[in-house]
Each structure stands twice: as C-alpha cells, then as structure tokens.
Design a protein around this motif. Structure first.
Motif, PDB file in Angstrom:
ATOM      1  N   ARG A 190       0.867  -1.226  -0.042  1.00 24.24           N
ATOM      2  CA  ARG A 190       0.013  -0.046  -0.069  1.00 24.24           C
ATOM      3  C   ARG A 190       0.945   1.328  -0.020  1.00 24.24           C
ATOM      4  N   TYR A 191       2.064   0.924  -0.133  1.00 21.25           N
ATOM      5  CA  TYR A 191       3.042   2.267  -0.058  1.00 21.25           C
ATOM      6  C   TYR A 191       4.045   1.937  -1.139  1.00 21.25           C
ATOM      7  N   GLU A 192       4.283   2.911  -1.873  1.00 22.29           N
ATOM      8  CA  GLU A 192       5.240   3.008  -2.848  1.00 22.29           C
ATOM      9  C   GLU A 192       6.559   3.784  -2.125  1.00 22.29           C
ATOM     10  N   MET A 193       7.479   2.778  -2.002  1.00 21.35           N
ATOM     11  CA  MET A 193       8.599   3.092  -1.312  1.00 21.35           C
ATOM     12  C   MET A 193      10.054   3.269  -2.069  1.00 21.35           C
ATOM     13  N   ARG A 194      10.646   4.362  -2.297  1.00 21.18           N
ATOM     14  CA  ARG A 194      11.786   4.231  -3.047  1.00 21.18           C
ATOM     15  C   ARG A 194      13.028   4.788  -2.102  1.00 21.18           C
ATOM     16  N   PRO A 195      13.840   3.927  -1.784  1.00 20.71           N
ATOM     17  CA  PRO A 195      14.855   3.966  -0.866  1.00 20.71           C
ATOM     18  C   PRO A 195      15.930   4.621  -1.279  1.00 20.71           C
ATOM     19  N   VAL A 196      16.606   5.879  -0.811  1.00 20.49           N
ATOM     20  CA  VAL A 196      17.715   6.573  -1.250  1.00 20.49           C
ATOM     21  C   VAL A 196      18.843   5.851  -0.609  1.00 20.49           C
ATOM     22  N   SER A 197      18.690   5.577   0.732  1.00 28.17           N
ATOM     23  CA  SER A 197      19.625   5.117   1.418  1.00 28.17           C
ATOM     24  C   SER A 197      19.112   4.272   2.550  1.00 28.17           C
ATOM     25  N   GLY A 198      19.783   3.157   3.206  1.00 32.18           N
ATOM     26  CA  GLY A 198      19.538   2.539   4.537  1.00 32.18           C
ATOM     27  C   GLY A 198      18.310   1.804   4.055  1.00 32.18           C
ATOM     28  N   THR A 199      18.209   1.111   2.864  1.00 31.66           N
ATOM     29  CA  THR A 199      17.189   0.126   2.558  1.00 31.66           C
ATOM     30  C   THR A 199      17.175  -1.100   3.345  1.00 31.66           C
ATOM     31  N   ILE A 200      16.139  -1.831   3.614  1.00 26.05           N
ATOM     32  CA  ILE A 200      15.817  -3.020   4.487  1.00 26.05           C
ATOM     33  C   ILE A 200      17.220  -3.740   3.992  1.00 26.05           C
ATOM     34  N   PRO A 201      17.609  -4.584   4.926  1.00 26.57           N
ATOM     35  CA  PRO A 201      18.848  -5.370   4.618  1.00 26.57           C
ATOM     36  C   PRO A 201      18.324  -6.505   3.667  1.00 26.57           C
ATOM     37  N   THR A 202      19.285  -7.039   2.668  1.00 24.72           N
ATOM     38  CA  THR A 202      19.119  -7.992   1.879  1.00 24.72           C
ATOM     39  C   THR A 202      19.928  -9.281   2.455  1.00 24.72           C
ATOM     40  N   GLN A 203      20.949  -8.775   3.271  1.00 25.54           N
ATOM     41  CA  GLN A 203      21.680 -10.045   3.866  1.00 25.54           C
ATOM     42  C   GLN A 203      21.469  -9.797   5.427  1.00 25.54           C
ATOM     43  N   TRP A 204      20.737 -10.758   6.074  1.00 33.92           N
ATOM     44  CA  TRP A 204      20.558 -10.741   7.460  1.00 33.92           C
ATOM     45  C   TRP A 204      21.796 -11.283   8.070  1.00 33.92           C
ATOM     46  N   ASP A 205      22.923 -10.711   8.017  1.00 32.48           N
ATOM     47  CA  ASP A 205      24.136 -11.383   8.478  1.00 32.48           C
ATOM     48  C   ASP A 205      24.716 -10.591   9.781  1.00 32.48           C
ATOM     49  N   GLY A 206      24.153  -9.920  10.423  1.00 35.12           N
ATOM     50  CA  GLY A 206      24.426  -9.079  11.885  1.00 35.12           C
ATOM     51  C   GLY A 206      25.489  -8.129  11.180  1.00 35.12           C
ATOM     52  N   ASP A 245       4.519   6.498  10.205  1.00 35.53           N
ATOM     53  CA  ASP A 245       4.942   5.040  10.797  1.00 35.53           C
ATOM     54  C   ASP A 245       5.704   4.085   9.702  1.00 35.53           C
ATOM     55  N   THR A 246       5.869   4.576   8.471  1.00 36.37           N
ATOM     56  CA  THR A 246       6.196   3.537   7.306  1.00 36.37           C
ATOM     57  C   THR A 246       7.656   2.984   7.520  1.00 36.37           C
ATOM     58  N   PHE A 247       8.351   3.858   8.529  1.00 29.35           N
ATOM     59  CA  PHE A 247       9.902   3.339   8.327  1.00 29.35           C
ATOM     60  C   PHE A 247      10.024   1.898   9.275  1.00 29.35           C
ATOM     61  N   TYR A 248      10.681   1.033   8.565  1.00 24.20           N
ATOM     62  CA  TYR A 248      10.819  -0.300   8.993  1.00 24.20           C
ATOM     63  C   TYR A 248      11.733   0.015  10.403  1.00 24.20           C
ATOM     64  N   PRO A 249      11.597  -1.103  11.410  1.00 29.06           N
ATOM     65  CA  PRO A 249      12.448  -0.859  12.597  1.00 29.06           C
ATOM     66  C   PRO A 249      13.773  -0.585  12.488  1.00 29.06           C
ATOM     67  N   ARG A 250      14.279   0.302  13.089  1.00 33.41           N
ATOM     68  CA  ARG A 250      15.506   0.759  13.053  1.00 33.41           C
ATOM     69  C   ARG A 250      16.605  -0.345  13.507  1.00 33.41           C
ATOM     70  N   VAL A 251      16.064  -1.270  14.542  1.00 33.28           N
ATOM     71  CA  VAL A 251      16.902  -2.356  15.122  1.00 33.28           C
ATOM     72  C   VAL A 251      17.116  -3.326  13.989  1.00 33.28           C
ATOM     73  N   TRP A 252      16.267  -3.429  12.891  1.00 31.86           N
ATOM     74  CA  TRP A 252      16.670  -4.370  11.697  1.00 31.86           C
ATOM     75  C   TRP A 252      17.829  -3.939  11.020  1.00 31.86           C
ATOM     76  N   LEU A 253      17.574  -2.723  10.723  1.00 28.80           N
ATOM     77  CA  LEU A 253      18.842  -1.785   9.819  1.00 28.80           C
ATOM     78  C   LEU A 253      20.186  -1.901  10.581  1.00 28.80           C
ATOM     79  N   ARG A 254      20.118  -1.526  11.928  1.00 25.98           N
ATOM     80  CA  ARG A 254      21.128  -1.584  12.870  1.00 25.98           C
ATOM     81  C   ARG A 254      21.956  -2.610  12.954  1.00 25.98           C
ATOM     82  N   ARG A 255      21.368  -3.790  13.118  1.00 27.00           N
ATOM     83  CA  ARG A 255      21.909  -5.117  13.346  1.00 27.00           C
ATOM     84  C   ARG A 255      21.819  -6.076  12.283  1.00 27.00           C
ATOM     85  N   ALA A 256      21.193  -5.610  11.108  1.00 28.37           N
ATOM     86  CA  ALA A 256      20.945  -6.559  10.252  1.00 28.37           C
ATOM     87  C   ALA A 256      20.336  -8.130  10.682  1.00 28.37           C
TER      88      ALA A 256
END
Lengths: 277, 277
Positions: A153-169, A198-209
């Motif tokens: 339901r949202y068109e999101m165009r990430p410039v930087s800090g997109t959701i991790p594609t490798q969940w490798d910490g 509230d559309t920003f995915y949780p920062r902890v996911w990005l911070r820790r992958a």
C-alpha cells in the motif's frame, strides 16, 4: 467506475448513537501486517475519530498513540472525547476497543490529540531536507508477492538505508532516507500523513541486520502543516528520514521526519519500539 | 535537621480513598514559572501518580503529557488508571484536575504512560554525547533575584546556545548544550528525569532572539534507563541538548536529549510549543 481507496475504506468510521464521538469501524486486510494491522493505519483511525467529531476545533498539531494490545480483524469501536476546549486549542483523549474471545470489550489502543486553530506567523525550518536524488531517479522497493499487505500500500523508493537483503549481523548505522507515497496514489491529508509517519521499518533491523521480533509501543507525531498546504501537495512524493537513537534493554526509539518534495517539513514523529533479545 | 527537597515536597501525592490511583496534592511555589508551575514539574507529578500506584508493573518507558489549561497554586487531583496490563508492559492514562472559580473540577492536564519490565539485551547508542568541556569548566547560568522560581531549582551550565542577553532579533540557530542538575542536588530518579527533560528554554527565543509569549502544549519523553543506572548517577550532572525543528504558524517542536556525564543516553524528549506572532 470509481473505486474507494483502501485507506478510505479503512478510515470509514460510522458514528454510533451510543454517545458523541463514539464510532464503530471494521478492520480489513488491506493494511495487514504480520499479526495485526500496520500501526500507522491504527494511528490514522485514532486521528480520524477526532477529525470526524462534530465538535472539532482546528487542525491536528500533536498525536500520540499507544499500542496496548494486538488488534484482530473485524469490528472495533473508537471513542474520542474533547476533554478541554480552549479559545484556539482543543485536547482530546481517544480509546480503541475490540471484543475479546468472550465478547467483552477490551481497550487495544489509547491516544491523545491536540488540535488548534493556527494563524500565520513567523516561520523557519531548522531541519532542512537532505540533498537527495529525485524520486524518479530512485528504484522502487520491490516487495514481492509474499510480502505483507501493508507494504503493497506504499510506494517506497529508498535513497539509502534500505531494508537489509543479507541478514548477517553486519549493520552499523540506523538511518534510512526514502521517497514515499500511498499506492494507489491518494491526495495527502492528516490521516494519511499520520500513517506515513510510521512507514519506516524498525531501526533495529537495519542497525543489526538481524530480524528480531519487534512491536511499536507508542508513537507521537507533530503536524507542521495546514489543510491548504496538504492540498497543494496532493499525490506528490514525500521524503522520509528515520534514525535510531538509543537501543537499550528491549526498547529503542526512532525519530522520523517527512518533507514535501519542495522541502517543506510537514511532520516530525518519534516512536519507541519493543525488541526481543 | 534534614529538610525535604523542594521536588519531593512537590511530588508528595496523597492516595485518596475515592478510588484506586486517585491522588491529591498541593501545587506550591517552589517551581513556579510566570503564570503557573514549570511544565517539567507537572510532567513529574503526572508520572509520579503512576509510580505510586499499587498495581505498577515495571519502570517507565514512555511519558506523554498534554498541557490543556493553566494550573493554579493549591489543591489538585490526579487520577492514574492502568488501562491495560500485559505480561511485561502496562498502559496508563492520567488526568490532573483542579477546581475552577466555581468549585467545579476541570481537567488541566492529560497524559499517557507506558511502563515495562525490561530485560538485558543487545544495546547501542546511535546518538553519542557531543564532545564538550566538563561541567566544572563551564560557568553557571546566573538567574538573578528577580528570576522565576523554577530556574533557581536547576543548576544550569550552558556550553553553547545560552539564553540571549540581547533581545535584538539576531538569532540564527536553535541549539543549546548545557550541563544541568537539580539545585539543591538530589539523586536522579524517573520523576526528576521527566522534569529535567523540560528545562530547555523555548527554542523560538534562541532562534529569533525575541521573547515572544510561548507555552508547551504537549511533551513526550522516552526513558532509556533503569533504576539501578539512575542510582549510579546519583547527584551527577547530565548533559542536555535541545534543538528546534520546525517553526510554523504558531507552533514549533523541539527535540532534546539527556546524557549522563559518562555518556549514557538516559532520555530523549520531544515537545510542541505554542508561540505568539
């Protein structure tokens, strides 16, 4: 044939006859997240109960929503109460409730809103929009058919800090910049702006992958716009920025800002989020 | 003879017999501002009603206080209600009331609190403490005998962005850094931390070097600490930072952070403030 936008369906509160400011609604699947509706949708519904109240004075200035319990699909109730009305400001309390398995109404969500009649004054922005490529120059985030409903339901165009594609910490920062708007596109209003905050995915996911379980417990959004400015923006993109601040013992806070494409800061929002481990 | 600290006098709520979580208190002059108590004091009292409730679960995570009306000296009431208690979190609504000239109770302040039992987890700070001189190296802000009472209750040592001495419209930024603690000194707890989060003078005064009338309408503070960490800090200084974000049509928001002297981010706070002209 004109179809109703999914957000408008979601916001279609019915004024009940029980008492002033008491509404009923139906939680559909259009903005479904993993175990309940997207929190931004809930925030928008809470705000909408104030916007639809016959005694409303002015426009929203501040909105706080506390997520006390999971919300299921189906019927819910919202009660908005104008606790105090001054000459140019109005203070609201809001509660959303839903019947539990035994049919007893339980509060799922609490909130407060301040509305105000605003007058033109000296104005300044001390948080200028970051310098970023135009929305058209940035690829849309691809969700895929198995993604949760609300992300579609949202068109999101990430410039930087997109959701991790490798969940490798491997994460080492918590900032995301992205262009975003409703999909299907929809003219911006206060309710959709509350949801967009509230559309920003949780920062902890990005911070820790690392995709740890999370849940927002409280969000506060300040509105720096009036209806005419929202009308000018229409279906345009907003630039969103979100950063984590402190992660500690099961909770972190994230700060977010939303600018119009021409650089007007429309909303600033903060939330505190539970995370596991 | 041991005297009671002014903040403890202010926080001395008496549990009434009317209903659970219903307290009475007396607003004294120790933290008086120009036309009412310092807003941080009111926030601390609101939080205290939760902290003194017999059903309290855990420590405060989030506090929102909405200033709906001026508070006068003398008797007030506070009602704290645990709306929802989950396994490790609890959601509260709070209302402060005071009798008007006709003796009718009127709500002056609304609020919500989330408390939680916190467990040790992965932690990180993405908002490190700015590099500043030690508190001892910075002169204390001189208030003078005609200053309002609440300013005497805080030892403020501004590193930068101190309150303008020339009100000549020359301002060009809205950031203040200052060391601060209670005066007389007092061991830090959640209530005093809530009050300290509101000690930054209005950003619009700094930004414009113009003393326009102002009033906070809503403040939200997130707590990133537990009682044992507060105990370690004791009467130590905190470094506070506040910045304005958007000033527009009668309202602006300011973001604030409070670090311990050793650099732990204890609280992040945001407020939206009315200003005239």
């Amino acid at each position: 044939m004109k179809t109703t936008h999914p957000l408008d369906k979601t916001l279609a509160l019915v004024h009940s006859d029980i008492r002033a400011g008491h509404f009923t609604g139906t939680m559909g699947q259009d903005y479904w997240n993993m175990v309940g509706p997207f929190g931004g949708t809930t925030a928008a519904i809470m705000l909408q109960s104030v916007l639809k109240h016959p005694d409303l004075l002015g426009d929203p200035v501040a909105l706080t929503v506390n997520y006390a319990a999971a919300i299921g699909p189906g019927a819910f109730e919202v009660q908005a109460i104008p606790v105090r009305t001054n000459r140019s400001t109005q203070h609201w309390t809001i509660a959303m409730s839903q019947a539990d398995a035994d049919g007893h109404l339980q509060v799922t969500t609490t909130g407060t809103v301040v509305t105000a009649v605003r007058r033109e004054t000296w104005s300044a922005n001390d948080l200028p929009m970051p310098d970023v490529p135009s929305p058209e120059a940035v690829a849309r985030l691809s969700i895929g058919p198995r993604g949760v409903a609300w992300l579609q339901r949202y068109e999101m165009r990430p410039v930087s800090g997109t959701i991790p594609t490798q969940w490798d910490g491997s994460g080492d920062h918590s900032e995301t910049l992205m262009w975003l708007r409703d999909d299907p596109s929809r003219a911006l209003d206060f309710a959709s702006l509350a949801a967009l905050s509230d559309t920003f995915y949780p920062r902890v996911w990005l911070r820790r992958a690392t995709p740890v379980p999370i849940g927002t417990v409280s969000i506060t959004t300040y509105f720096h716009t009036d209806a005419s400015l929202l009308h000018e923006i229409g279906t345009g993109y907003l630039l969103g920025r979100a950063t984590g601040q402190q992660f500690r013992n099961g909770y972190f806070d994230q700060a977010a800002q939303l600018w119009s494409e021409s650089g007007t800061l429309l909303a600033t929002s903060n939330q505190i989020v539970y995370f596991k481990e």
